[in-house]
Design a protein around this motif. Structure first.
Motif, mmCIF file in Angstrom:
data_model
loop_
_atom_site.group_PDB
_atom_site.id
_atom_site.type_symbol
_atom_site.label_atom_id
_atom_site.label_comp_id
_atom_site.label_asym_id
_atom_site.label_seq_id
_atom_site.Cartn_x
_atom_site.Cartn_y
_atom_site.Cartn_z
ATOM 1 N N THR A 62 0.758 -1.141 0.086
ATOM 2 C CA THR A 62 -0.100 0.022 -0.063
ATOM 3 C C THR A 62 0.809 1.181 -0.011
ATOM 4 O O THR A 62 0.749 2.187 -0.785
ATOM 5 C CB THR A 62 -0.895 -0.041 1.167
ATOM 6 O OG1 THR A 62 -1.682 -1.036 1.213
ATOM 7 C CG2 THR A 62 -1.882 1.128 1.224
ATOM 8 N N GLU A 105 9.990 2.962 6.845
ATOM 9 C CA GLU A 105 9.704 1.404 7.189
ATOM 10 C C GLU A 105 10.792 1.033 8.343
ATOM 11 O O GLU A 105 11.799 1.064 8.425
ATOM 12 C CB GLU A 105 9.954 0.737 6.020
ATOM 13 C CG GLU A 105 10.136 -0.775 5.832
ATOM 14 C CD GLU A 105 8.875 -1.465 6.573
ATOM 15 O OE1 GLU A 105 7.664 -1.305 5.759
ATOM 16 O OE2 GLU A 105 8.785 -2.244 7.637
ATOM 17 N N ALA A 106 9.816 0.375 9.151
ATOM 18 C CA ALA A 106 10.471 -0.116 10.397
ATOM 19 C C ALA A 106 11.615 -1.154 10.096
ATOM 20 O O ALA A 106 12.529 -1.570 10.805
ATOM 21 C CB ALA A 106 9.296 -0.687 11.317
ATOM 22 N N VAL A 108 8.271 4.832 13.214
ATOM 23 C CA VAL A 108 7.637 5.801 13.958
ATOM 24 C C VAL A 108 7.078 5.846 15.364
ATOM 25 O O VAL A 108 6.442 4.636 15.575
ATOM 26 C CB VAL A 108 6.473 6.295 12.875
ATOM 27 C CG1 VAL A 108 5.669 7.329 13.570
ATOM 28 C CG2 VAL A 108 7.074 6.583 11.486
ATOM 29 N N LEU A 150 1.618 -8.637 -7.388
ATOM 30 C CA LEU A 150 1.975 -7.635 -8.381
ATOM 31 C C LEU A 150 2.064 -6.317 -7.421
ATOM 32 O O LEU A 150 1.220 -6.080 -6.482
ATOM 33 C CB LEU A 150 0.834 -7.571 -9.435
ATOM 34 C CG LEU A 150 0.651 -8.415 -10.320
ATOM 35 C CD1 LEU A 150 -0.706 -8.197 -11.206
ATOM 36 C CD2 LEU A 150 1.895 -8.497 -11.511
HETATM 37 P P1 NAD Z 1 1.819 -4.525 5.311
HETATM 38 O O1 NAD Z 1 1.372 -5.033 6.276
HETATM 39 O O2 NAD Z 1 1.769 -5.374 3.855
HETATM 40 O O3 NAD Z 1 3.004 -3.547 5.426
HETATM 41 C C1 NAD Z 1 3.094 -2.594 6.402
HETATM 42 C C2 NAD Z 1 4.427 -2.336 6.760
HETATM 43 O O4 NAD Z 1 4.332 -1.250 7.852
HETATM 44 C C3 NAD Z 1 5.462 -3.488 7.324
HETATM 45 O O5 NAD Z 1 6.275 -3.652 6.344
HETATM 46 C C4 NAD Z 1 5.795 -2.751 8.556
HETATM 47 O O6 NAD Z 1 7.002 -3.281 9.017
HETATM 48 C C5 NAD Z 1 5.647 -1.249 8.501
HETATM 49 N N1 NAD Z 1 5.411 -0.684 9.747
HETATM 50 C C6 NAD Z 1 4.499 -0.879 10.765
HETATM 51 N N2 NAD Z 1 4.331 -0.249 11.739
HETATM 52 C C7 NAD Z 1 5.429 0.895 11.451
HETATM 53 C C8 NAD Z 1 6.110 1.914 12.239
HETATM 54 N N3 NAD Z 1 5.490 2.233 13.392
HETATM 55 N N4 NAD Z 1 6.861 2.686 11.361
HETATM 56 C C9 NAD Z 1 7.403 2.350 10.231
HETATM 57 N N5 NAD Z 1 6.802 1.288 9.578
HETATM 58 C C10 NAD Z 1 5.865 0.327 10.219
HETATM 59 O O7 NAD Z 1 0.463 -3.594 5.062
HETATM 60 P P2 NAD Z 1 -0.294 -3.078 3.481
HETATM 61 O O8 NAD Z 1 0.643 -2.647 2.447
HETATM 62 O O9 NAD Z 1 -1.293 -2.040 3.866
HETATM 63 O O10 NAD Z 1 -0.851 -4.177 3.134
HETATM 64 C C11 NAD Z 1 -1.762 -5.095 3.748
HETATM 65 C C12 NAD Z 1 -2.340 -6.401 3.003
HETATM 66 O O11 NAD Z 1 -2.922 -5.922 1.744
HETATM 67 C C13 NAD Z 1 -1.200 -7.075 2.905
HETATM 68 O O12 NAD Z 1 -1.593 -8.694 2.826
HETATM 69 C C14 NAD Z 1 -0.959 -6.958 1.598
HETATM 70 O O13 NAD Z 1 -0.379 -7.953 0.800
HETATM 71 C C15 NAD Z 1 -2.231 -6.589 0.859
HETATM 72 N N6 NAD Z 1 -1.876 -5.522 -0.182
HETATM 73 C C16 NAD Z 1 -1.604 -6.071 -1.586
HETATM 74 C C17 NAD Z 1 -1.345 -5.071 -2.665
HETATM 75 C C18 NAD Z 1 -0.626 -5.649 -3.675
HETATM 76 O O14 NAD Z 1 -0.619 -6.709 -4.030
HETATM 77 N N7 NAD Z 1 -0.214 -4.805 -4.750
HETATM 78 C C19 NAD Z 1 -1.536 -3.810 -2.395
HETATM 79 C C20 NAD Z 1 -1.900 -3.453 -0.956
HETATM 80 C C21 NAD Z 1 -2.147 -4.160 0.092
#
Ligand code: NAD
Ligand code: FAD
Length: 543
Positions: free
Chosen positions: A269, A302-303, A336, A479
């Motif tokens: 995202t 990113e953490a 963060v 993707l």
């Molecule tokens: P995610 O959980 O995949 O990623 C969140 C990221 O935020 C992690 O890498 C984590 O380490 C980081 N993070 C967490 N707390 C933090 C902090 N305090 N400070 C800095 N970084 C921090 O979340 P998402 O991207 O919203 O995705 C959610 C779900 O939706 C996932 O399963 C993903 O695969 C799916 N999704 C897929 C697609 C795609 O396929 N193109 C696109 C969007 C979402």
């Protein structure tokens, strides 16, 4: 031949003498004979087949393909626009399934469930389905949000029997009485805004909500990216930051702060949002805000040690190097800790705290369970012990309650919370309900069967209907768009994996998402939006 015909029939011919006309006739006959000889093989008088050129075949295939797809698309759109005049009435003798939610899981369930076998009620606070994979494109106006939504009644009105759609939020489930409480949380309210519905089966597809880890200030100052209104809010705030930076009298530090766009979370995202923002900056903002565009900065925090932890190593490296080329700063191993009105407090890899001023903050750190799910879990303390969501068995039945099923992000399974999993869950569960209905029918028929032969036949059929296969997930690949018309793809290939990235992958990304859109209407709208963006650019109005 044509020339000769003209001579015999034309006005000039009429002035010719009979002699000259007689001289013309043998010439015509001669020409006709020559043409006939050309068409025949001189030795065996077989017709010579002219080879059909490949180009002609290709042109015909394209022509027919085009006509067929326009015809199919047109028919689809016509059918979609014209639901049947009559649908079967709700049948009190049938069991009632209450479906919570209108997201990926619930919508794919609704498409496939046989409403001849069940009464179906859908309860969701939004009366539409949202195609989330393209939502980041809406934050900068590449795609209009309306192109990604599909009213749920467009689906339910096409079912063989009436499906009740209730725009409301489910606030409580009473598993003992088999009743749910629903509340109308919309702005317009009637005489009653709270009610109860009873169910025989409850299917929970309420998804998940944004994870904040309880970090102070996130809810208050950050923008999420999950719903239609989130994308609209981000767009408005982004343009507001830029216009405020252009306001006379701002100090250079204040301009830098306002033009600093920070994205927290390096999952798909966060990456896709940063990529879309970059494209908007390069393609449009540079033209319309030449004095400010150079000062706009994008930072991703990113953490973990790298972004996109679920992708292959080479694609992570490719994404990070592409971001570097695009001047998007990535701060990895940076957590963060607090969000303030104008700055975020981060913990650096060496453990020190630092503050980063920002104008717009997009918070994309993943999902957590909704209060409704936590409340339901608390009613089954012995079986519901996973915090990620409702624990289900291999048939998506909630552990501890035989008549409650859960799917998509609301369930806790071994798979990632993705649209792919949710859609397959929905399809699978509709099949399970088909088998449950067959079971009930056969059990009743077994009781009334008279002969031994009939009984044995029904028993065999019943045995087959009872053999419900557990859910099997088929991964189609992952993707992600990374900006500058480049995407990355991790695709299953044989027993391994095929990783690809670049402009060609972006073409694949586009075609994959267009074909996955739920309706021809959405497909047409999205393609038109892409075309509009290419020809006219994106809109930079604040609203
Ligand atoms: P995610 O959980 O995949 O990623 C969140 C990221 O935020 C992690 O890498 C984590 O380490 C980081 N993070 C967490 N707390 C933090 C902090 N305090 N400070 C800095 N970084 C921090 O979340 P998402 O991207 O919203 O995705 C959610 C779900 O939706 C996932 O399963 C993903 O695969 C799916 N999704 C897929 C697609 C795609 O396929 N193109 C696109 C969007 C979402
Ligand atoms: P949702 O789609 O979230 O639907 C939940 C539904 O429940 C909604 O209709 C909601 O209104 C309703 N609801 C909420 N509370 C209640 C209540 N109390 N009572 C009744 N109804 C309620 N996944 C991919 O596989 N590929 C991608 O490219 C991809 N891109 C994404 C991009 C973004 C920006 C986001 C945010 C997610 C993306 N995902 C992607 C993840 C994917 O969107 C989710 O995994 C998917 O939406 C889960 O489907 P769901 O049906 O479980 O929940």
């Amino acid at each position: 031949m044509q020339a000769a015909t003209r001579i015999t029939r034309g006005s000039a011919c009429r002035s010719l003498s009979t002699r000259s006309a007689l001289r013309v006739r043998p010439i015509i006959q001669q020409q006709q004979q020559q043409q006939q000889q050309l068409r025949f093989n001189t030795t065996d008088a077989q017709p010579v087949k002219k080879p059909i050129s490949k180009w002609r075949i290709f042109k015909n295939v394209v022509k027919f393909g085009l006509v067929a797809s326009i015809g199919y698309g047109g028919y689809n759109m016509y059918e979609q626009r014209h639901p049947p005049q009559e649908q079967g009435e709700i049948d009190p003798s049938k069991k009632t399934i209450v479906v919570l939610g209108s997201g990926w899981a619930s919508t794919s369930f609704l498409k496939d469930i046989n409403t001849d076998e069940y009464n179906v009620i859908v309860v969701s606070p939004r009366n539409y389905f949202l195609f989330t994979p393209l939502l980041p494109s809406c934050t900068v106006g590449t795609i209009d949000v309306r192109s990604l939504i599909e009213p749920i009644r467009f689906i339910t009105r096409h079912k063989s029997r009436q499906v009740r759609v209730v725009e409301a939020e489910c606030t409580d489930v009473d598993p003992e009485r088999k009743i749910i409480t629903i509340t109308d949380n919309s702005d317009v309210k009637g005489q009653s805004s709270t009610s109860e519905l009873s169910y025989d089966y409850l299917v929970v597809g309420v998804g998940a909500m944004n994870q904040t880890f309880g970090i102070k200030g996130v809810e208050q100052y950050g923008c999420f990216l999950k719903e239609v209104w989130d994308a609209q809010k981000i767009r408005t705030k982004l343009m507001d930051c830029i216009e405020t930076a252009a306001f006379p009298g701002q100090s250079s530090e204040e301009i830098d702060r306002l033009l600093h766009m920070v994205v927290v979370g390096g999952g798909p995202t966060g990456i896709e949002y940063a990529a879309e923002l970059h494209d908007f900056l390069v393609d449009d903002l540079t033209s319309w805000y030449p004095e400010l565009a150079g000062k706009i900065k994008i930072t991703l925090v990113e953490a973990l040690p790298n972004v996109l932890p679920a992708f292959s190593k080479q694609l992570i490296d490719y994404t990070e190097s592409t971001f570097k080329e695009q001047n998007i700063s990535i701060h990895t191993k940076t957590m963060v800790k607090e969000v303030r009105e104008k700055e975020i407090v981060v913990q650096r890899p060496d453990g020190t705290n630092d503050s980063i001023p920002y104008g717009l903050l997009v918070w994309a750190t993943g999902n957590t369970t909704r209060p409704l799910i936590r409340n339901l879990m608390s009613k089954f303390p012995e079986t519901q012990t996973i915090r990620r969501g409702l624990a289900v068995d291999d048939w998506l039945r909630m552990k501890g309650a035989d008549d409650i099923f859960a799917f998509g992000d609301a369930s806790a399974t071994q798979f990632a919370p993705t649209a792919q999993v949710a859609a397959q869950h929905g399809k699978y569960l509709a099949r399970v309900f088909g088998q449950l209905a067959s079971q009930e029918k056969l059990e009743a028929e077994l009781v009334t069967a008279t002969t031994e032969e009939e009984k044995a036949k029904k028993a065999r059929k019943l045995q087959k209907a009872k053999d419900i296969k557990p859910f099997h997930y088929s991964h189609q690949g992952s993707l992600c768009y990374i900006g500058s018309d480049k995407a990355i793809a991790d695709l299953p290939f044989g027993s391994g994996n095929l990783a690809s990235g670049g402009v060609a992958t972006y073409a694949f990304w586009r075609s994959a998402y267009v074909s996955n859109l739920f309706s021809t209407r959405n497909r047409t709208l999205v393609i038109t939006d892409w075309l509009k963006k290419t020809l006219l650019g994106r809109d930079i109005s604040r609203e």
